[in-house]
Design an enzyme around this catalytic site. Structure first.
Site, PDB file in Angstrom:
ATOM      1  N   ASP A  80       1.099  -1.201  -0.489  1.00 56.24           N
ATOM      2  CA  ASP A  80      -0.027   0.241   0.016  1.00 56.24           C
ATOM      3  C   ASP A  80       0.726   1.080  -0.032  1.00 56.24           C
ATOM      4  OD1 ASP A  80       0.577  -1.129   3.014  1.00 56.24           O
ATOM      5  OD2 ASP A  80      -0.631   0.284   3.472  1.00 56.24           O
ATOM      6  N   GLU A 138      -0.160  -2.783   5.124  1.00 59.03           N
ATOM      7  CA  GLU A 138       0.132  -2.005   6.607  1.00 59.03           C
ATOM      8  C   GLU A 138       0.137  -0.883   7.666  1.00 59.03           C
ATOM      9  OE1 GLU A 138       3.747  -0.838   8.719  1.00 59.03           O
ATOM     10  OE2 GLU A 138       3.398  -0.016   6.926  1.00 59.03           O
TER      11      GLU A 138
END
Length: 390
Positions: A80, A138
């Site tokens: 991400d 994350e």
């Protein structure tokens, strides 16, 4: 311990590795919005003939199957991006304003894909299985938990992850036994007083005064009640109080974060925050409400796994590649995997002043020295090989 076929494969695919990273960098997606990235990974795995399944809502779990009677080692790469405007001018810059890969997750994903390619080319030689986690979210500390809840760690004997690190010289590898990333918690404190006119303070309970007193006093939880040899950080990051210049505030809200390495320190600070808030409020006749949320646990590298990383790095890249980076108070949700199996989390240096890649993570000028990509990809693959052959 190392496999020369892996080394040769990574070398031969180094140009593709850079291109993969640049493609991912130009198309950043935020946490749990990595739909295009997920499809990109699935398409690549299909071309390699590697079986996989998607996780909900995003993410991929894949498996390279060697000897089914052997152990299973898992390799994790997150994917991400962040809500950050890219500031540096590079040909592969983000195509989306306000979104950027400013932490290196594009590098992690591309390194893991090329590591998967190298391992799949020799799957018949693997004395076990390699599971691949392409992890979402994350940055909001939720992706690893989501993957674990969806069965990612079932049957896994050991887990290994990598983070590109701009504060270390390019191609250095650090993985020391013990805590490396801190537990990261957040808290909110709401104070309620009694509002009124700024000219009539005797009729009021000033929430601004209560909140200010708490901010000044709560730091003594760390400075005067915690063992100095047990690292801890308590940060007040936000305070909202008052509505108008001549109105005494009735409400104040404070938000902050706590970082610790040791469970007992974490427990003590959580308890103390409530005590300090309630007692400070009581002095002024106000009330306090505390909400404490535990985020990520500390990343605690298992000794045997960490030493294996050091041995692999020394053999693959030379003894001088092994680096001793001090633990960081930053958080990492890789810890969720370590609650299910032993493992370790390594840092691969990408800081190079000549290439302007020493910017802090989460900065708009963040970039990596792409020479580090091959080191990371090979470390993933060589660690899996070494662990399965122990």
């Amino acid at each position: 311990m190392i496999n020369n076929q892996i080394k040769e494969s990574i070398k031969n695919n180094s140009e593709e590795l850079v291109q993969l990273r640049r493609t991912l960098h130009s198309e950043p997606e935020l946490s749990f919005e990595e739909f295009k990235t997920t499809e990109f990974i699935c398409d690549y795995l299909e071309k390699l003939g590697i079986s996989y399944r998607k996780t909900n809502p995003t993410g991929v779990i894949a498996e390279i199957k060697g000897n089914p009677a052997g152990k299973t080692v898992a390799l994790r790469g997150d994917m991400d991006a962040l809500s950050i405007q890219q500031l540096n001018d590079v040909p592969y810059a983000s195509k989306t304003d306000g979104k950027m890969h400013a932490c290196g997750h594009d590098a992690h994903t591309s390194m893991l894909l090329i590591a998967a390619k190298a391992l799949s080319e020799m799957k018949d030689q693997l004395p076990g299985n390699v599971r691949l986690f392409f992890q979402p979210a994350e940055e909001v500390a939720q992706g690893a938990k989501a993957m674990v809840a969806q069965g990612a760690m079932e049957g896994v004997d050991n887990v290994f992850g990598i983070h590109i690190w701009s504060q270390m010289p390019t191609n250095k590898v650090s993985c020391t036994p013990g805590p490396s990333f801190a537990a990261a918690d957040l808290f909110t404190v709401k104070f309620k007083g009694r509002g009124g006119h700024g000219a009539i303070p005797e009729a009021c309970i000033d929430a601004a005064l209560v909140a200010s007193s708490f901010v000044m006093n709560v730091q003594t939880v760390v400075s005067r009640t915690i063992d100095p040899q047990s690292p801890a950080v308590l940060t007040i990051g936000k305070m909202v109080v008052g509505t108008r210049f001549n109105v005494i505030a009735e409400n104040a809200e404070i938000e902050g974060t706590v970082r610790t390495f040791h469970p007992e320190t974490r427990d003590f600070i959580e308890k103390s925050l409530t005590q300090y808030a309630e007692n400070v409020a009581a002095i002024y006749g106000a009330t306090a409400e505390v909400e404490y949320t535990r985020g990520t646990d500390a990343v605690d590298n298992e000794e045997e796994s960490a030493k294996l990383v050091q041995q692999v790095a020394a053999e693959a890249f030379g003894p001088d590649s092994v680096y001793n980076e001090k633990p960081t108070m930053g958080g990492e949700d890789f810890s969720a995997f370590l609650t299910k199996a032993p493992g370790s989390f390594a840092l691969v240096g990408s800081g190079n002043p000549e290439k302007d890649t020493e910017w802090a993570h989460h900065h708009g000028n963040f970039n990596i020295d792409e020479d580090a990509l091959a080191t990371g990809a090979e470390l993933y693959a060589q660690y899996a090989w070494a662990y399965l052959n122990k």
